[in-house]
Write a protein that holds these residues in place. Structure first.
Motif, PDB file in Angstrom:
ATOM      1  N   ALA A 160     -66.465  29.710 -39.990  1.00 24.95           N
ATOM      2  CA  ALA A 160     -67.289  30.924 -40.061  1.00 24.95           C
ATOM      3  C   ALA A 160     -67.408  31.327 -41.524  1.00 24.95           C
ATOM      4  O   ALA A 160     -66.441  31.204 -42.283  1.00 24.95           O
ATOM      5  CB  ALA A 160     -66.659  32.040 -39.241  1.00 24.95           C
ATOM      6  N   PRO A 161     -68.577  31.815 -41.960  1.00 18.94           N
ATOM      7  CA  PRO A 161     -68.772  32.146 -43.371  1.00 18.94           C
ATOM      8  C   PRO A 161     -68.121  33.462 -43.795  1.00 18.94           C
ATOM      9  O   PRO A 161     -68.195  33.825 -44.964  1.00 18.94           O
ATOM     10  CB  PRO A 161     -70.294  32.233 -43.486  1.00 18.94           C
ATOM     11  N   SER A 220     -72.779  39.055 -22.956  1.00 17.04           N
ATOM     12  CA  SER A 220     -74.075  38.812 -23.589  1.00 17.04           C
ATOM     13  C   SER A 220     -74.369  39.870 -24.647  1.00 17.04           C
ATOM     14  O   SER A 220     -73.782  40.950 -24.647  1.00 17.04           O
ATOM     15  CB  SER A 220     -75.196  38.798 -22.547  1.00 17.04           C
ATOM     16  N   LYS A 221     -75.282  39.518 -25.546  1.00 16.94           N
ATOM     17  CA  LYS A 221     -75.771  40.457 -26.559  1.00 16.94           C
ATOM     18  C   LYS A 221     -77.287  40.372 -26.563  1.00 16.94           C
ATOM     19  O   LYS A 221     -77.859  39.280 -26.592  1.00 16.94           O
ATOM     20  CB  LYS A 221     -75.225  40.100 -27.938  1.00 16.94           C
ATOM     21  N   ASN A 222     -77.955  41.547 -26.509  1.00 18.05           N
ATOM     22  CA  ASN A 222     -79.416  41.556 -26.480  1.00 18.05           C
ATOM     23  C   ASN A 222     -79.994  41.746 -27.885  1.00 18.05           C
ATOM     24  O   ASN A 222     -79.250  41.856 -28.867  1.00 18.05           O
ATOM     25  CB  ASN A 222     -79.948  42.606 -25.498  1.00 18.05           C
ATOM     26  N   MET A 223     -81.311  41.796 -27.988  1.00 20.70           N
ATOM     27  CA  MET A 223     -82.003  41.902 -29.277  1.00 20.70           C
ATOM     28  C   MET A 223     -81.651  43.191 -30.016  1.00 20.70           C
ATOM     29  O   MET A 223     -81.750  43.251 -31.243  1.00 20.70           O
ATOM     30  CB  MET A 223     -83.523  41.833 -29.078  1.00 20.70           C
ATOM     31  N   GLU A 224     -81.247  44.221 -29.301  1.00 19.46           N
ATOM     32  CA  GLU A 224     -80.888  45.495 -29.924  1.00 19.46           C
ATOM     33  C   GLU A 224     -79.434  45.511 -30.402  1.00 19.46           C
ATOM     34  O   GLU A 224     -78.965  46.518 -30.932  1.00 19.46           O
ATOM     35  CB  GLU A 224     -81.129  46.667 -28.956  1.00 19.46           C
ATOM     36  N   GLY A 225     -78.698  44.413 -30.174  1.00 22.34           N
ATOM     37  CA  GLY A 225     -77.302  44.336 -30.597  1.00 22.34           C
ATOM     38  C   GLY A 225     -76.320  44.906 -29.602  1.00 22.34           C
ATOM     39  O   GLY A 225     -75.135  45.035 -29.904  1.00 22.34           O
ATOM     40  N   GLN A 280     -75.484  30.192 -24.254  1.00 22.77           N
ATOM     41  CA  GLN A 280     -76.788  30.128 -24.938  1.00 22.77           C
ATOM     42  C   GLN A 280     -76.704  31.020 -26.162  1.00 22.77           C
ATOM     43  O   GLN A 280     -76.308  32.181 -26.053  1.00 22.77           O
ATOM     44  CB  GLN A 280     -77.906  30.600 -24.024  1.00 22.77           C
ATOM     45  N   GLN A 281     -77.086  30.469 -27.308  1.00 22.68           N
ATOM     46  CA  GLN A 281     -76.936  31.194 -28.569  1.00 22.68           C
ATOM     47  C   GLN A 281     -78.199  31.033 -29.408  1.00 22.68           C
ATOM     48  O   GLN A 281     -78.733  29.935 -29.526  1.00 22.68           O
ATOM     49  CB  GLN A 281     -75.736  30.612 -29.336  1.00 22.68           C
ATOM     50  N   ASP A 282     -78.688  32.129 -29.963  1.00 23.11           N
ATOM     51  CA  ASP A 282     -79.732  32.073 -30.994  1.00 23.11           C
ATOM     52  C   ASP A 282     -79.326  33.068 -32.077  1.00 23.11           C
ATOM     53  O   ASP A 282     -78.306  33.737 -31.944  1.00 23.11           O
ATOM     54  CB  ASP A 282     -81.137  32.312 -30.420  1.00 23.11           C
ATOM     55  N   PRO A 283     -80.070  33.172 -33.167  1.00 23.47           N
ATOM     56  CA  PRO A 283     -79.606  34.034 -34.263  1.00 23.47           C
ATOM     57  C   PRO A 283     -79.369  35.500 -33.888  1.00 23.47           C
ATOM     58  O   PRO A 283     -78.519  36.154 -34.486  1.00 23.47           O
ATOM     59  CB  PRO A 283     -80.725  33.920 -35.303  1.00 23.47           C
ATOM     60  N   ALA A 284     -80.074  36.030 -32.901  1.00 19.61           N
ATOM     61  CA  ALA A 284     -79.959  37.460 -32.587  1.00 19.61           C
ATOM     62  C   ALA A 284     -79.243  37.758 -31.270  1.00 19.61           C
ATOM     63  O   ALA A 284     -78.707  38.848 -31.099  1.00 19.61           O
ATOM     64  CB  ALA A 284     -81.350  38.096 -32.554  1.00 19.61           C
ATOM     65  N   THR A 285     -79.230  36.813 -30.333  1.00 21.82           N
ATOM     66  CA  THR A 285     -78.684  37.090 -29.006  1.00 21.82           C
ATOM     67  C   THR A 285     -77.759  35.959 -28.556  1.00 21.82           C
ATOM     68  O   THR A 285     -77.763  34.878 -29.138  1.00 21.82           O
ATOM     69  CB  THR A 285     -79.806  37.233 -27.957  1.00 21.82           C
ATOM     70  N   PHE A 286     -76.992  36.233 -27.516  1.00 26.64           N
ATOM     71  CA  PHE A 286     -76.228  35.168 -26.871  1.00 26.64           C
ATOM     72  C   PHE A 286     -75.955  35.558 -25.426  1.00 26.64           C
ATOM     73  O   PHE A 286     -76.054  36.728 -25.051  1.00 26.64           O
ATOM     74  CB  PHE A 286     -74.912  34.859 -27.613  1.00 26.64           C
ATOM     75  N   ALA A 287     -75.629  34.565 -24.627  1.00 19.28           N
ATOM     76  CA  ALA A 287     -75.217  34.769 -23.238  1.00 19.28           C
ATOM     77  C   ALA A 287     -74.149  33.734 -22.919  1.00 19.28           C
ATOM     78  O   ALA A 287     -74.391  32.533 -23.022  1.00 19.28           O
ATOM     79  CB  ALA A 287     -76.393  34.637 -22.290  1.00 19.28           C
ATOM     80  N   LEU A 288     -72.955  34.198 -22.576  1.00 21.94           N
ATOM     81  CA  LEU A 288     -71.842  33.337 -22.207  1.00 21.94           C
ATOM     82  C   LEU A 288     -71.456  33.666 -20.771  1.00 21.94           C
ATOM     83  O   LEU A 288     -71.134  34.814 -20.455  1.00 21.94           O
ATOM     84  CB  LEU A 288     -70.649  33.571 -23.143  1.00 21.94           C
ATOM     85  N   LYS A 317     -67.554  35.843 -32.533  1.00 25.83           N
ATOM     86  CA  LYS A 317     -68.449  35.574 -33.674  1.00 25.83           C
ATOM     87  C   LYS A 317     -68.050  34.311 -34.413  1.00 25.83           C
ATOM     88  O   LYS A 317     -68.908  33.502 -34.782  1.00 25.83           O
ATOM     89  CB  LYS A 317     -68.463  36.774 -34.623  1.00 25.83           C
ATOM     90  N   GLN A 318     -66.756  34.099 -34.632  1.00 26.85           N
ATOM     91  CA  GLN A 318     -66.311  32.891 -35.313  1.00 26.85           C
ATOM     92  C   GLN A 318     -66.516  31.650 -34.446  1.00 26.85           C
ATOM     93  O   GLN A 318     -66.861  30.582 -34.961  1.00 26.85           O
ATOM     94  CB  GLN A 318     -64.825  33.006 -35.700  1.00 26.85           C
ATOM     95  N   VAL A 319     -66.297  31.789 -33.152  1.00 28.34           N
ATOM     96  CA  VAL A 319     -66.418  30.636 -32.260  1.00 28.34           C
ATOM     97  C   VAL A 319     -67.845  30.081 -32.270  1.00 28.34           C
ATOM     98  O   VAL A 319     -68.050  28.885 -32.091  1.00 28.34           O
ATOM     99  CB  VAL A 319     -65.942  30.983 -30.835  1.00 28.34           C
TER     100      VAL A 319
END
Length: 192
Positions: free
Chosen positions: A130-131, A83-88, A61-69, A119-121
């Motif tokens: 990736a940009p 995972s990454k939370n809203m605080e990074g 699950q991915q959104d601009p600020a968080t993810f969960a794999l 991040k690239q994936v």
């Protein structure tokens, strides 16, 4: 018509009026892979490292600020959660170990010995470079779709695409930088 019947009919009409479609804004589907702001994928994964070979199911699950794999091995064994939370803050959980950090790729390397540019994936999953660095892209001459992408020392090979809300998104891909190799078969896409 009795007063009781009239009240019952009025109440029924009021309840059915409340159960109509929501009147809030409806988000239109994205018109390109780069316009996808949130997504979820699930499917099968095979991971090969210097010392190990792992296969199982994944959900991302991915959104601009968080993810969960989440990766779960056969019969529910060997679960890995990244995972990454809203605080990074990035959290890696496996076996009975929980580690936190700020970079998911560094955590995977330090804890599991995996090279995996998370991040690239997140771009490569959608068939995009990736940009953050230059990439070499090779398109299929018949379909015009990307069939290979080379970036940051990694080769991404796309072998199948699927239609998701009018967009062709990768369904089968391989991400490799020997001795590391990840094969993904995406069974389901949900995009916004």
């Amino acid at each position: 018509m009795t007063y009781r019947t009239l009240c019952l009919l009025t109440l029924t009409a009021a309840i059915s009026a409340c159960s109509t479609k929501p009147t809030g804004p409806i988000t239109p589907p994205p018109t390109s892979a780069s316009a996808i702001s949130k997504w979820e994928t699930s499917g099968r994964v095979g991971i090969r490292t210097k010392e190990d070979a792992i296969s199982g199911n994944f959900n991302w699950q991915q959104d601009p600020a968080t993810f969960a794999l989440n990766i779960v091995g056969p019969f529910g064994q060997g679960a890995i959660k990244l995972s990454k939370n809203m605080e990074g803050i990035v959290t890696l959980a496996y076996d009975d170990v929980i580690r936190v950090g700020s970079d998911p790729a560094i955590l995977l390397q330090q804890e599991l010995g995996w090279e995996f540019p998370v991040k690239q994936v997140t771009y490569w999953m959608r068939g995009l470079p990736a940009p953050t660095s230059t990439a070499r892209i090779t398109n299929d001459p018949q379909t015009g779709l990307v069939n290979q992408l080379e970036q940051d020392g990694w080769l991404i090979t796309y072998s199948n695409f699927t239609d998701v809300d009018g967009l062709l998104l990768p369904q089968k891909m391989q991400v490799s930088n020997p001795p590391y190799k990840v094969n993904l078969i995406i069974n389901q896409w949900t995009i916004q």
